[in-house]
Every structure is written in structure tokens, then in C-alpha cells.
Design an enzyme around this catalytic site. Sequence first.
Site, PDB file in Angstrom:
ATOM      1  N   CYS B  80     -35.873 -34.766  13.170  1.00 58.10           N
ATOM      2  CA  CYS B  80     -36.297 -36.273  13.773  1.00 58.10           C
ATOM      3  C   CYS B  80     -36.433 -35.874  15.471  1.00 58.10           C
ATOM      4  CB  CYS B  80     -34.632 -36.699  13.868  1.00 58.10           C
ATOM      5  SG  CYS B  80     -34.758 -38.541  14.069  1.00 58.10           S
ATOM      6  N   HIS B 188     -34.022 -37.122   7.988  1.00 57.91           N
ATOM      7  CA  HIS B 188     -32.946 -36.425   8.078  1.00 57.91           C
ATOM      8  C   HIS B 188     -32.675 -35.695   6.749  1.00 57.91           C
ATOM      9  CE1 HIS B 188     -31.517 -37.552  12.235  1.00 57.91           C
ATOM     10  NE2 HIS B 188     -32.169 -38.656  11.878  1.00 57.91           N
ATOM     11  N   GLU B 190     -30.366 -33.657   5.938  1.00 55.09           N
ATOM     12  CA  GLU B 190     -28.905 -33.400   5.808  1.00 55.09           C
ATOM     13  C   GLU B 190     -28.167 -34.920   5.602  1.00 55.09           C
ATOM     14  OE1 GLU B 190     -30.164 -34.008   8.695  1.00 55.09           O
ATOM     15  OE2 GLU B 190     -29.176 -34.879  10.318  1.00 55.09           O
TER      16      GLU B 190
END
Lengths: 270, 206
Positions: B80, B188, B190
Amino acid sequence: MLAKRIIPCLDVKAGRVVKGIKFKKLRDAGDPVETARFYDNEGADELVFLDITASFEQRKILLEVVRKTAENIYIPFTVGGGVRGIDDIRKLLNAGADKVSINTAAVKSPELIRQASQRFGSQCIVVAIDAKLVHSPQSVVHRKLPTTGYRLPTKKWEVYINGGHTPTGLDAVKWAKKAARLGAGEILLTSMDCDGTKNGYDLELTRAITKMVNIPVIASGGAGKLAHFYRVFREADASAALAASLFHYKELSIKEVKRYLKSKRIEVRI
Amino acid sequence: MKIAIIDYGMGNLASVQKACVSFGAKAEITAHPRGLEGADKIILPGVGAFGEAMHQLERIGLAGAIKNKIREGILFLGICLGMQLLFERSQESRGVKGLGILKGKVARFQDNRIKVPHMGWNTIEIRKSKFENRNVLLKNMRDDSYVYFCHSYYVEPKDKTIVRGTTDYGVKFASLIAKDNIFGIQFHPEKSQMVGLKILENFINL
């Protein structure tokens, strides 16, 4: 293409998930981390945790819930309820929340939206708005249509704070615009009229706001049937639809909702 | 395998760390240049504003340390904002110099028919490459997989050949780049459930 999001909301009280029907009666629906993991597996696009009675003691429990959730699920989640200032926001983000939603504190001090979005980035600042239709006759604003000269009655919604207990006199549409201008990254819009009714999202309210702001709007309150999700996306241009008891009591599953939306050609992540 | 996850006060790192650990890596969060010593790989996450992030990285001496490590050839993943910082400058913070490791700039979504931030799940279109090693992060991934985005700015690399994945949001932008030892992803991983975890696993297994 960007998919429309389906978001289960978990009302949390003292570390447990509960759901307030019309903000009042509470029923226990389980452990937040377990519930979060369940929804992650079910295909939820995001989660919202709402801490509904944030006393100082329970705050620590909430941070622990946030920490455990961040360690166990790999989808984004928002935490709100009782957020008073920059410090609360920082604590929640540090504990692992992806976004923090502010409601009462933002109304009382709109500067908080600007400060928070500058400090942490707009993308993690959600402004939650609880709105209720104003019924008094003066509230109906008559607007002249430029082409015909006819007066068109326009509905008006008022912003409520303190968990829907305190009217503010603020116009919900104007407030949403201001919040966006101050740097909010998203609006979580709850219709108090529709919440708990299962008669569908407030399409007029949602549309009034999605038309006026250029940030994503999460529609909340009133979901009861598959078609309600379709309509709030197609007719009110919501970016996401939130529901709580509907999912908690398994009246509908997220999978069902998404399959239905896909069959109606709404872009969803399956 | 030791992975240094850089902490410069911009966003939470728990999920990134937890994911790395679940794939058998030792993942240490560090806010100091010393923390990069002995690391096999570096992850630079981050959300927030470009200018503030650069300021933080410079203040703690990490900007220089990161550049050195990348020059030495360490495997580097920017997520990001961490990807955007690799470039020279951003419309978000005029007058602030980025790390400048990659040529190009960071631009804001302009189309006023779309909502900004670009927030939610969108697909990545994988750029086919005859060079297998350029798509290592996307190994075992279906084209048009959904991943989670949350940003208002996107990178515009000068060298278009480093773009390995694109995403359509009014404009087709670079959502995944790879150049030698440097990787950048705008979404993202994650927060992108199984697909995102696979990408992190691919990075860890490099």
C-alpha cells in the site's frame, strides 16, 4: 470492478456479542472472535464491531477483543462505539483495527474528523451517522424544480447521537457532506426508522446521501430479505450493506446473499 | 528466514506479522535501522499520508537504511503506502521526496464518477510475462482474484514493464509491481483472506 461489500455487524458489550433490536432489547449471540472467524469463513467482506456500552473498564476488554480479532482474521474490520478522541482512535488502530468509526464525538467536535484523517489517513476514519426521518410539517423542505417551477417535497432526516438517544437538530445529508469534506473516508449510515424492522434498507435516505458525497457509504438498518440487499445497491448506490441479527440468527447466510446478488448481476466477491 | 517488518507509526502491523509467522518465518517488527541487520527480507507496510510517512522514515534514519538494503539486493515488499514510497513523489504531498528507488510518481484518482477512497474488494488482472520469475508473487493464483484495497492514490511507474498486475477503478492502475528484488502491492495481502495469504507465502518462500 469493485465489488459491493456485505458486512456483518457485531454489537459488543463487555467482550460479548449482543444485538440491540431498535437499540434496546439485548440478546447474547456469542464470542466476538469466534463470530468474526465464522463470518470470515462465510465470505464476509469486512466486519464491524460496535462497542455499545463503553465504560472505562469495558474499554480494556474491547482492546483485547480487537487484538485477538486482528490475530485471527484476515479481512478488514472497523471498530466503533464510545470513541471520544484522537487517543481512543490511536489505541484501537494500534490494537489492530483497520478502521475506527466515530459518531457522537464527531458531531460534538467535527474537527476531530480532520485531525484524525490527517494523522491516520482518511481510509481508516469512518463517520457513523444515525439518522431518523423528521415528521413535523415544517421539516418538509419545498424545493423549486428549475425546469417546471413545481415544488417538490423533500424529506429530511435528523442526526441522533449517544446511541440514538439524543437528537441534534443536524440535517443528516448536510452532516454527511461536511464529514466527507473534513476527511472522512467512509460513512456508515444507519436508518433509525428501519433498524430492526426487517422491512428493507432506507432507500431514500441512502440515496440522498450517496448522491451528495463522493466517499463510500455503508447502508445499515432494515435488512430482512435477499431483495433488500439488491435494492440498496441498485437503487440507492450503496457501496456496502451491513446487517446484524439477520446473520447472527442465521435467517440468511452471507453466502446466500452473495449468490443471490451475483445472479442479479451485482458485482460481489464469491 | 528472518523478516523485518518496518514500523514507522503508520498503521497496524499485527496481521502482517501474524501471517508471516504462520508461514514459518521469523518476523520482527522494527522501528530502527539496526533492526534491518541480519534480516533476509524486508516488508514496508503502511497506511496514511505520503509526506508524513517519509518524514517518519527520515526522522528515524530508516529511509537511508532501506535504500542501502535494497541496493544490496535484499528482497523487499512494499504494501500500500509502502509501495508508493518507493517512487519519486506523490500528488498527496507536493514537495516531499519519496525514496526514489523506482522512477515515477503517485497520482490521485481523478474521475469524479467514482468514490474515493477506492475501498473494498477488486480484482487483479495478471500481466502475462515470458519471464517466469517476474510473476513469482502471483504463483498459483487465478487471474481476476479479489483482493482488498483501501487507498486514494496509485503509482504510475515510468518503466511500464515492472507492472505485473493491474486493477480497474475508473482507470487501470498498477496494483502489483516487480523489479529485480523489489516488489510492491497496492492492496492489503494481510486483509485479502486466502488470496492475500498466498501472496505473502509466495514472498516468504522466495
